[in-house]
Scaffold this motif. Structure first.
Motif, short mmCIF file in Angstrom:
data_model
loop_
_atom_site.label_atom_id
_atom_site.label_comp_id
_atom_site.label_asym_id
_atom_site.label_seq_id
_atom_site.Cartn_x
_atom_site.Cartn_y
_atom_site.Cartn_z
N VAL A 1 0.84 -1.21 0.00
CA VAL A 1 0.00 0.00 0.00
C VAL A 1 0.86 1.25 0.00
CG1 VAL A 1 -1.70 1.31 1.33
CG2 VAL A 1 -1.95 -1.18 1.10
N GLN A 2 1.80 1.34 0.93
CA GLN A 2 2.79 2.42 1.09
C GLN A 2 2.20 3.74 1.55
OE1 GLN A 2 4.99 0.59 1.23
NE2 GLN A 2 5.32 -0.72 -0.53
N SER A 3 1.11 4.20 0.96
CA SER A 3 0.51 5.46 1.36
C SER A 3 -0.96 5.47 0.96
CB SER A 3 1.22 6.64 0.69
OG SER A 3 0.57 7.87 0.99
N LEU A 4 -1.76 6.31 1.65
CA LEU A 4 -3.16 6.48 1.27
C LEU A 4 -3.44 7.90 0.80
CD1 LEU A 4 -5.10 4.43 3.99
CD2 LEU A 4 -4.55 3.80 1.63
N GLN A 5 -2.37 8.68 0.56
CA GLN A 5 -2.54 10.02 0.01
C GLN A 5 -2.08 10.01 -1.45
OE1 GLN A 5 -0.98 9.79 3.28
NE2 GLN A 5 -3.08 10.06 4.01
N GLU A 6 -2.93 10.48 -2.33
CA GLU A 6 -2.63 10.39 -3.76
C GLU A 6 -1.36 11.16 -4.14
OE1 GLU A 6 -4.23 8.30 -5.43
OE2 GLU A 6 -5.96 7.99 -4.11
N ASP A 7 -1.14 12.31 -3.52
CA ASP A 7 0.06 13.08 -3.88
C ASP A 7 1.33 12.36 -3.45
OD1 ASP A 7 -0.69 13.49 -1.22
OD2 ASP A 7 0.11 15.53 -1.14
N HIS A 8 1.28 11.67 -2.30
CA HIS A 8 2.46 10.93 -1.86
C HIS A 8 2.68 9.68 -2.70
CE1 HIS A 8 2.80 13.74 1.32
NE2 HIS A 8 1.78 13.29 2.03
N LEU A 9 1.61 9.06 -3.15
CA LEU A 9 1.74 7.91 -4.05
C LEU A 9 2.43 8.34 -5.35
CD1 LEU A 9 -1.71 6.15 -3.55
CD2 LEU A 9 0.53 5.23 -2.90
N ARG A 10 2.04 9.49 -5.86
CA ARG A 10 2.67 10.00 -7.09
C ARG A 10 4.14 10.33 -6.83
NH1 ARG A 10 -2.47 12.45 -7.69
NH2 ARG A 10 -1.72 14.32 -6.62
N PHE A 11 4.41 10.94 -5.68
CA PHE A 11 5.79 11.29 -5.32
C PHE A 11 6.67 10.04 -5.28
CE2 PHE A 11 9.05 11.71 -2.03
CZ PHE A 11 9.73 12.84 -2.46
N LEU A 12 6.13 8.94 -4.74
CA LEU A 12 6.89 7.69 -4.63
C LEU A 12 6.98 6.95 -5.96
CD1 LEU A 12 5.39 6.37 -1.26
CD2 LEU A 12 7.68 7.34 -1.60
N GLY A 13 6.16 7.35 -6.93
CA GLY A 13 6.15 6.65 -8.21
C GLY A 13 5.31 5.39 -8.20
N ARG A 14 4.37 5.30 -7.26
CA ARG A 14 3.50 4.12 -7.18
C ARG A 14 2.45 4.20 -8.30
NH1 ARG A 14 5.33 0.02 -4.71
NH2 ARG A 14 3.25 -0.72 -4.15
N LEU B 1 1.18 -5.87 9.81
CA LEU B 1 1.53 -4.55 9.28
C LEU B 1 3.04 -4.41 9.29
CD1 LEU B 1 0.90 -1.57 8.47
CD2 LEU B 1 0.78 -1.06 10.92
N SER B 2 3.59 -4.00 8.15
CA SER B 2 5.01 -3.64 8.07
C SER B 2 5.09 -2.17 7.71
CB SER B 2 5.72 -4.47 6.99
OG SER B 2 5.68 -5.85 7.29
N ALA B 3 5.87 -1.41 8.45
CA ALA B 3 5.99 0.03 8.19
C ALA B 3 7.47 0.40 8.24
CB ALA B 3 5.20 0.83 9.21
N TYR B 4 7.94 1.03 7.16
CA TYR B 4 9.36 1.32 7.02
C TYR B 4 9.59 2.80 6.80
CZ TYR B 4 9.35 -3.70 6.10
OH TYR B 4 9.16 -5.05 6.21
N ALA B 5 10.66 3.31 7.39
CA ALA B 5 11.08 4.69 7.13
C ALA B 5 11.59 4.78 5.70
CB ALA B 5 12.17 5.10 8.11
N LEU B 6 11.24 5.85 5.01
CA LEU B 6 11.70 6.05 3.65
C LEU B 6 13.23 6.13 3.64
CD1 LEU B 6 11.06 6.61 0.66
CD2 LEU B 6 11.01 9.05 1.23
N THR B 7 13.84 5.23 2.89
CA THR B 7 15.30 5.20 2.76
C THR B 7 15.68 5.76 1.40
OG1 THR B 7 15.43 3.22 4.16
CG2 THR B 7 17.34 3.72 2.79
N VAL B 8 16.62 6.68 1.40
CA VAL B 8 17.04 7.32 0.15
C VAL B 8 18.37 6.71 -0.31
CG1 VAL B 8 17.66 9.49 -0.97
CG2 VAL B 8 15.91 9.46 0.83
#
Length: 380
Positions: free
Chosen positions: A124-137, A190-197
């Motif tokens: 899933v990664q996110s439930l906000q459309e702008d963040h999904l786009r930011f992540l490239g989902r 549930l698995s939740a991970y900090a965004l790693t760059v």
């Protein structure tokens, strides 16, 4: 009697690569997927003939990637049939498939169930459309919700969801809303991970160029603490730094990693740990297929881990678990008294409130979970 073995199958195909991802993957095509599946079946047969794997029972199978849910069910069926023809797979084995919400369909869900898949990990990664786009989902929040509820309707009980926090611009309110919604879904893990760059990813290049801000460490810490509180309140018990489950629904495959169990990895870029040795398959699809066609496995070039490497890895993995490390068991298995060998480091972090002795176990405190990278680095 040989111990049970875990199997990881790497599916190296995606519709498109997410901006933050540095895993090995290629653009999906039916031709490439067919070549991968044929090579994978050959690789499984090669492994089954080696003494290190011959006669082993698979306690769990994890099909990851990439986007395994992209695979035509026929190809997935061929692969799982090859697994069962070369290894013993008991009825109670945990068989996980990673799924991108945008590729989940009711007909696929029913076929996966018939193939024996009994655990679904939904990215899933996110439930906000702008963040999904930011992540490239390549899916929407609505598709994510529909994927989870469709999976439950199809008979899946063991449903896990992946989330990412620390996304630049992710507000405290948005993260709270995401956790509230997801913990209300019919999920048991549930698995939740900090965004790693990673520098080599599109996201890494955008941050380096100043086009987008880097993740804020203070915000990530606040979001992680909210995660701990809301997961606990919803009945999802933390059993590893980034993983939470209702009692009895922990991911057995990942627990095998953290407890130092043996595992076989097949497919391009897959890692294995067998007979005290760790090794990896070639990352390139062509190179991988060529290796298998020649009747070779990466095991032939594997180097054994030194005693220090084995102990260090077991220590780092064990401290990721919320229960920590059973000191007596560790000493019996590796011949190392951790309280003696790492006395200075352990005493310092106990005094700082980052480590604690809970009965016979050494574990991270809640504050230590927030600074786990700092603590674990000291043991390397």
């Amino acid at each position: 009697m040989k111990s049970e073995l875990a199997l990881y199958i790497h599916v190296p195909f995606c519709l498109a690569k997410c901006h933050y991802c540095d895993f090995i993957s290629y653009t999906f095509s039916y031709v490439a997927a067919g070549r991968w599946a044929a090579a994978l079946q050959q690789e499984l047969a090669l492994w089954a003939r080696l003494p290190v794997c011959s006669g082993r029972t698979l306690a769990n199978i994890y099909i990851g990637g990439g986007t395994p849910s992209l695979l035509p069910p026929g190809l997935l069926g061929e692969v799982l049939a090859a697994v069962r023809s070369n290894f013993t797979v008991p009825p109670a084995a945990e068989i996980t498939l990673e799924a991108n919400p945008g590729t989940v369909e009711q007909s696929k869900l029913q076929l996966w169930r018939r193939l024996g898949v009994n655990r679904l990990s939904v990215g899933v990664q996110s439930l906000q459309e702008d963040h999904l786009r930011f992540l490239g989902r390549r899916h929407t929040a609505r598709q994510a919700e529909e994927a989870v509820f469709s999976a439950r309707a199809a008979g899946f009980e063991h449903i896990s969801v992946d989330l990412i926090y620390g996304i630049p611009g992710l507000s405290y309110r948005e993260w709270e809303e995401t956790l509230r919604i997801v913990t209300g879904w019919p999920v048991v893990h549930l698995s939740a991970y900090a965004l790693t760059v990673e520098e080599t990813t599109p996201l890494g290049r955008m941050i380096a160029a100043g086009q987008v801000p880097a993740p804020d460490e203070d915000e990530m810490a606040d979001q992680y603490e909210m995660l701990l509180d809301m997961a606990e309140a919803s009945g999802l018990v933390q059993y590893e730094i980034s993983n939470f489950a209702r009692p009895g629904w922990e991911c057995r495959h990942n627990l095998n990693y953290w407890l130092g169990g043996e595992y076989l990895g097949v497919g391009p870029a897959a890692w294995s740990y067998l007979d005290g040795r760790r090794f990896a398959n070639p990352t390139g699809l062509e190179e991988y297929c060529h290796m298998v066609a020649e009747g070779k496995t990466a095991f032939e070039q594997a180097q054994p881990l030194s005693e220090r490497e084995e102990v260090t890895e077991a220590l780092l993995m064990g401290l990721r678990l919320r229960r920590g490390i059973d000191l007596a068991d560790f000493q019996q298995r590796y011949g190392v008294d951790l309280l003696e060998q790492y006395r200075t480091v352990i005493q310092r972090y106990v005094q700082q409130g980052l480590l604690e002795l809970a009965g016979e176990n050494l574990r991270l405190t809640r504050r230590g979970l927030l600074l786990s990278n700092v603590v674990l680095r000291e043991f390397v």
